[in-house]
Write a protein that holds these residues in place. Structure first.
Motif, PDB file in Angstrom:
ATOM      1  N   MET A 140       0.262  -1.327  -0.048  1.00  0.00           N
ATOM      2  CA  MET A 140       0.208  -0.093  -0.150  1.00  0.00           C
ATOM      3  C   MET A 140       1.066   1.274   0.003  1.00  0.00           C
ATOM      4  O   MET A 140       1.729   1.357   0.678  1.00  0.00           O
ATOM      5  N   THR A 141       0.955   1.955  -0.579  1.00  0.00           N
ATOM      6  CA  THR A 141       1.128   3.523  -0.700  1.00  0.00           C
ATOM      7  C   THR A 141       1.114   4.472   0.058  1.00  0.00           C
ATOM      8  O   THR A 141      -0.265   4.457   0.643  1.00  0.00           O
ATOM      9  N   ALA A 142       2.389   4.391   0.766  1.00  0.00           N
ATOM     10  CA  ALA A 142       2.355   5.457   1.894  1.00  0.00           C
ATOM     11  C   ALA A 142       1.552   6.691   2.089  1.00  0.00           C
ATOM     12  O   ALA A 142       1.621   7.334   0.568  1.00  0.00           O
ATOM     13  N   CYS A 143       1.081   7.667   2.757  1.00  0.00           N
ATOM     14  CA  CYS A 143       0.534   8.641   2.794  1.00  0.00           C
ATOM     15  C   CYS A 143       1.595   9.414   3.076  1.00  0.00           C
ATOM     16  O   CYS A 143       2.185   9.605   4.196  1.00  0.00           O
ATOM     17  N   VAL A 144       1.693  10.792   2.807  1.00  0.00           N
ATOM     18  CA  VAL A 144       2.793  11.487   2.529  1.00  0.00           C
ATOM     19  C   VAL A 144       2.332  12.995   3.483  1.00  0.00           C
ATOM     20  O   VAL A 144       1.149  12.120   3.763  1.00  0.00           O
ATOM     21  N   SER A 145       2.474  14.125   4.442  1.00  0.00           N
ATOM     22  CA  SER A 145       2.595  14.970   4.903  1.00  0.00           C
ATOM     23  C   SER A 145       1.028  15.733   3.941  1.00  0.00           C
ATOM     24  O   SER A 145       1.122  15.176   2.544  1.00  0.00           O
ATOM     25  N   SER A 146       0.660  16.615   4.630  1.00  0.00           N
ATOM     26  CA  SER A 146      -0.660  17.416   4.058  1.00  0.00           C
ATOM     27  C   SER A 146      -0.159  18.620   2.733  1.00  0.00           C
ATOM     28  O   SER A 146      -0.349  18.758   2.472  1.00  0.00           O
ATOM     29  N   GLY A 147       1.544  18.647   3.043  1.00  0.00           N
ATOM     30  CA  GLY A 147       2.306  19.444   2.017  1.00  0.00           C
ATOM     31  C   GLY A 147       2.749  18.361   0.868  1.00  0.00           C
ATOM     32  O   GLY A 147       3.836  18.730   0.279  1.00  0.00           O
ATOM     33  N   GLY A 148       2.065  17.607   0.901  1.00  0.00           N
ATOM     34  CA  GLY A 148       2.253  16.368  -0.525  1.00  0.00           C
ATOM     35  C   GLY A 148       1.968  16.590  -2.078  1.00  0.00           C
ATOM     36  O   GLY A 148       1.274  17.954  -1.597  1.00  0.00           O
ATOM     37  N   ASN A 149       2.938  16.632  -3.372  1.00  0.00           N
ATOM     38  CA  ASN A 149       2.221  17.297  -4.144  1.00  0.00           C
ATOM     39  C   ASN A 149       1.036  16.543  -5.237  1.00  0.00           C
ATOM     40  O   ASN A 149       0.614  15.593  -4.253  1.00  0.00           O
ATOM     41  N   LEU A 150       0.042  17.529  -5.585  1.00  0.00           N
ATOM     42  CA  LEU A 150      -0.705  16.516  -6.350  1.00  0.00           C
ATOM     43  C   LEU A 150      -0.558  15.778  -6.891  1.00  0.00           C
ATOM     44  O   LEU A 150       0.537  15.964  -7.730  1.00  0.00           O
ATOM     45  N   PRO A 151      -1.536  14.683  -7.347  1.00  0.00           N
ATOM     46  CA  PRO A 151      -0.835  13.585  -8.478  1.00  0.00           C
ATOM     47  C   PRO A 151      -1.535  13.974 -10.027  1.00  0.00           C
ATOM     48  O   PRO A 151      -2.924  14.388  -9.696  1.00  0.00           O
ATOM     49  N   SER A 152      -0.650  13.335 -10.758  1.00  0.00           N
ATOM     50  CA  SER A 152      -1.041  14.247 -12.220  1.00  0.00           C
ATOM     51  C   SER A 152      -0.857  13.082 -12.968  1.00  0.00           C
ATOM     52  O   SER A 152      -0.331  13.345 -13.488  1.00  0.00           O
ATOM     53  N   PRO A 153      -2.063  12.076 -13.414  1.00  0.00           N
ATOM     54  CA  PRO A 153      -3.195  11.832 -12.655  1.00  0.00           C
ATOM     55  C   PRO A 153      -2.696  10.637 -12.098  1.00  0.00           C
ATOM     56  O   PRO A 153      -1.974  10.056 -11.479  1.00  0.00           O
ATOM     57  N   GLN A 212      -5.134  27.032  -9.246  1.00  0.00           N
ATOM     58  CA  GLN A 212      -4.376  25.733 -11.015  1.00  0.00           C
ATOM     59  C   GLN A 212      -5.791  25.245 -10.708  1.00  0.00           C
ATOM     60  O   GLN A 212      -6.364  24.517  -9.879  1.00  0.00           O
ATOM     61  N   VAL A 213      -5.612  24.409 -12.054  1.00  0.00           N
ATOM     62  CA  VAL A 213      -7.125  23.210 -11.853  1.00  0.00           C
ATOM     63  C   VAL A 213      -5.988  21.517 -12.623  1.00  0.00           C
ATOM     64  O   VAL A 213      -4.976  22.208 -13.959  1.00  0.00           O
ATOM     65  N   VAL A 214      -5.704  21.357 -12.258  1.00  0.00           N
ATOM     66  CA  VAL A 214      -4.936  19.989 -11.778  1.00  0.00           C
ATOM     67  C   VAL A 214      -6.273  18.541 -12.195  1.00  0.00           C
ATOM     68  O   VAL A 214      -6.825  18.465 -11.443  1.00  0.00           O
ATOM     69  N   THR A 215      -5.834  17.795 -13.383  1.00  0.00           N
ATOM     70  CA  THR A 215      -6.958  17.243 -13.487  1.00  0.00           C
ATOM     71  C   THR A 215      -6.365  15.839 -12.159  1.00  0.00           C
ATOM     72  O   THR A 215      -5.106  15.259 -13.061  1.00  0.00           O
TER      73      THR A 215
END
Length: 324
Positions: free
Chosen positions: A1-14, A269-272
């Motif tokens: 299972m992929t670890a969840c980073v802190s709230s400062g993580g980057n948005l995935p795309s996609p 900004q909008v990230v898909t």
């Protein structure tokens, strides 16, 4: 299972949609709520809600006229918005006790007029219930030019009042971390509206939050979308439905007719995040909610194929009031 980073993580795309865990067997689901014990609660026309257990089992409980959007209060009761225009015309806001299956009505009218299109509820700063009401008529007109949508509130004493109005197709709603802002999906215009909280606790001064999310032609009907538009044309549509904030302040938005999920960053900004124009996995995403022990399991309702898709995200969701 992929670890969840802190709230400062980057948005995935996609996000890798092909890796989503899929729970099927639902009939036209719409709203979703996660619980700390790992259950998914989904609106269901065969009852009030369907409860999906971690082992994949499905049980149904309660009865509601036209269950659509869901929320959960601090006591663990499910709040149900009913979009009655698609059923018998009655669109009350209700509350379901998961232990007994009892359903009580919180609001069925406002200013002497019967509610018909309650859509998406959210729990406010004092535990009061807020809910969008999309329209008074013609629900198939996705691109309505009539700004008849609004948000109403049910106070702890049961008093029902209007919060904000003048919205073209009021849909998903959510609050930010400190309830400083209320976000409302304005479906027909392809935009998100943000209201700020005043000193008196009211929400006012709406501004468009982020850009227009795609094409949103005036008076575009659901029949036009599914009867005449090819998948590539639908993919360009920007009608927002469900909304939810992550812990970093990104607003995640479902675009059901485009089969997309996007996020609006705090800088606009909008990230898909997800895109499935052919509908191979995700068909008409309507709402989303984070769950799991670290709030990094994102569940998305896929209405047209009766499923809920769950994926890991690198940023946790913003904890809702029932998560403590």
């Amino acid at each position: 299972m992929t670890a969840c980073v802190s709230s400062g993580g980057n948005l995935p795309s996609p996000l890798p949609l092909a890796k989503a865990r899929r729970l099927s067997g639902l009939t036209k689901p719409e709203g979703v709520v996660t619980t700390p014990d790992g259950r998914l609660i989904v609106s269901d026309p065969d009852g009030a809600v369907a409860i999906l257990s971690p082992d994949g089992g499905i049980s149904r409980i309660g009865k509601a006229p036209a269950a659509t959007g869901l929320a959960m209060d601090r006591q663990g009761r499910v709040i149900i918005a009913n979009f009655g225009l698609l059923a018998d015309g009655n669109g009350p806001l209700q509350r379901l006790d998961l232990g007994t299956g009892a359903v009580e009505t919180l609001a069925d009218s406002l200013d002497g007029r019967r509610l018909v299109a309650s859509n998406a509820p959210a729990i406010g700063p004092g535990g009061e219930v807020y809910c969008s009401h999309s329209t008074w008529a013609n629900p198939a007109n996705i691109g309505t030019t009539d700004p008849a949508g609004f948000v109403y509130k049910v106070a702890a004493d049961g008093r029902v009042s209007r919060v904000c109005d003048g919205i073209r197709g009021a849909n998903g709603i959510c609050f930010d971390r400190d309830f400083r802002h209320l976000y409302v999906a304005q479906t027909a215009a392809g935009t998100i509206l943000r209201y700020r909280r005043g000193a008196d606790g009211s929400y006012r001064d709406p501004v468009q939050y982020g850009p227009v999310l795609g094409l949103a032609p005036d008076n575009l009907s659901a029949g036009d979308i599914y009867g005449r538009m090819a998948p590539a044309e639908r993919a360009a549509l920007g009608h927002p439905d469900g909304v939810a904030l992550d812990a970093a302040g990104n607003l995640w938005v479902t675009l059901p007719f485009a089969n997309r999920v996007v996020a609006i960053t705090p800088t606009g900004q909008v990230v898909t995040i997800l895109s499935d124009p052919e509908g191979q996995v995700m068909q008409m995403p309507t709402s989303l909610a984070w769950g799991g022990a670290d709030l990094c399991d994102l569940s998305i309702v896929s209405r047209r194929n009766g499923a809920v898709l769950t994926l890991r995200t690198p940023i946790p969701g913003l904890p809702l009031p029932h998560w403590g």
